[in-house]
Design a protein around this motif. Sequence first.
Motif, short mmCIF file in Angstrom:
data_model
loop_
_atom_site.label_atom_id
_atom_site.label_comp_id
_atom_site.label_asym_id
_atom_site.label_seq_id
_atom_site.Cartn_x
_atom_site.Cartn_y
_atom_site.Cartn_z
N UNK A 395 0.85 -1.18 0.00
CA UNK A 395 0.00 0.00 0.00
C UNK A 395 0.89 1.24 0.00
N UNK A 396 0.28 2.38 -0.23
CA UNK A 396 1.07 3.63 -0.22
C UNK A 396 1.67 3.86 1.15
N UNK A 397 0.92 3.49 2.21
CA UNK A 397 1.44 3.65 3.57
C UNK A 397 2.62 2.76 3.82
N UNK A 398 2.57 1.52 3.33
CA UNK A 398 3.69 0.58 3.48
C UNK A 398 4.91 1.10 2.74
N UNK A 405 12.30 4.10 6.48
CA UNK A 405 13.21 3.19 7.17
C UNK A 405 14.55 3.09 6.45
N UNK A 406 14.51 3.02 5.11
CA UNK A 406 15.75 2.95 4.34
C UNK A 406 16.59 4.22 4.53
N UNK A 407 15.91 5.36 4.51
CA UNK A 407 16.62 6.63 4.69
C UNK A 407 17.18 6.77 6.10
N UNK A 452 -1.18 3.41 7.58
CA UNK A 452 -1.95 4.46 6.90
C UNK A 452 -1.80 5.83 7.55
N UNK A 453 -1.13 5.90 8.73
CA UNK A 453 -1.01 7.18 9.43
C UNK A 453 0.30 7.90 9.10
N UNK A 454 1.04 7.39 8.12
CA UNK A 454 2.29 8.03 7.74
C UNK A 454 3.39 7.79 8.75
N UNK A 455 4.39 8.69 8.77
CA UNK A 455 5.52 8.53 9.69
C UNK A 455 5.12 9.11 11.04
N UNK A 456 4.45 8.29 11.81
CA UNK A 456 3.91 8.70 13.11
C UNK A 456 4.91 8.42 14.22
N UNK A 457 4.53 8.85 15.43
CA UNK A 457 5.37 8.57 16.61
C UNK A 457 5.54 7.07 16.82
N UNK A 458 4.46 6.30 16.54
CA UNK A 458 4.54 4.85 16.69
C UNK A 458 5.57 4.25 15.73
#
Length: 500
Positions: A395-398, A405-407, A452-458
């Motif tokens: 998905x776009x979120x994945x 993560x790569x960056x 789906x929440x993008x680069x969140x705190x989690x």
Amino acid sequence: MDPHISVRKNIPASRKAELNTWFEVDREGLAKVLERKGKEFALFELIQNAWDESGVTKVTVALEYRGRNKASLVVEDNAPEGFRDLSHAFTLFAASAKKENPEQRGRFNLGEKLVLAICDEVTIRTTKGGLRFDSKGRHSLRSTQPIGSRIECVLRMSSEDCKALELHMQRLISPAGIDTIFNGQKLHPRPALDEIKATLRTEIADAQGFLRRADRQTTIRIHEVLGDEKASIYEMGIPVVETSDRWHYDIGQKVPVTLDRENVHPALLGQVRVAVFNRMHARLNQEDMNSEWVEMAVASPNCAPEAMDSYLGKRFGEKRVSYDPSDPEANKLAVSQEFKVVYPSMMSAGAWKNAKAANAISPAGKVTPGPKVWTGQGDPNAAAFNDWIPESKWTSGMSEVAAFALSMADKILNRKIVVKFCSTPHHLGAASYGPSGELVFNKLRLGSEWFDHGISEDVLQLLIHEFGHEYSPDHLSSEYHEALCRIGAKLFAVAKQKEL
């Protein structure tokens, strides 16, 4: 010394004067042996006999210190028939009518004789006659009681002994329907906290009059321990044996004890404790859970599942797991997530068996599994796990999480990594990472919405956690802790420079 204790039959007439008994009892010697039991045993013996009389509704006890280390003790009841057989007052182990009734206290026909042994004088009056015991021996009395029985004793007691006996008197739990009066004051009722029906070990006479142990349903009444009292097992209102337990247990039938009435049968003790624990576990606290009586209860095969769960919750907390030797990392993860890891030595074999049967505790490997991918462990012929989600189905979120993560690995770890996704229960964690540079996200564990929440705190928290394993696989090691600190500091510096 009393010739009525036991008589040997078929003795030649020429020798009857010489040998008319099998053995003799030295009353003074017996008194010395009994002294260690305390004077309260005499009080309890007389009162229990009065309570056991048929039709009794009132028992009166009077204790008076007379000076010069002498005291008067009088116990009187209003049973219609009075003492059934006066000869039982001085005949050891005569057949007791109470043997056949498990709901009466006596069985050895011994109590009055032990009382006689420690008294200087005793007078017994009943509806059938009377007896007096003094320094000159035993004498029959013509005077009788119009109703019931009255026993008057003169004992060697100090003023302090009398005060102690008064305190013991307050420990008694007077049976329902019987008023027990001590020195003019009716004993205060001691209402039970709770009442349990349970099958317990007792003693009942068989057809030949021999006492046999048997299991029988009865009532256990649970009472608070008051003041300086010590928790005890009671036999129908009479304290029998002290315990280290939380409450008094008043058992509604004969309690199997040793001849000196100083110990109860271990089987009975176990039956009582588990029955009480099953009912009262919700009222116990963490300190209680470490007590010897609770340990016995939770090891019993009769410990109820809900009681076992309560025990584990109060002793180890709601967040608890059992030590898992098959997944060492899971045990460390559990500690890091504030679970209590329960080791085998912390509970008995019986308690562990009950805990597992009640599903009240799970291995760390099931609750906080160490990060790993299924590769056929335990099966040498199993194919390696290869059920990865192809990039075309991300998905776009994945995709966004993977790119970040790569960056982050490039900027923070100074290395290239590989990102994979799976959606399977075979991957035991939500994510995993190791020095090989493979970062795995398990969509089944994390859930679709997590991405789906993008680069969140989690997401940041999970990546910091996983990238810490670049330096150490051990969640509890100082190396891992220091790695997290370094990653956090670098991440802040990179974010401040807007390079990530």
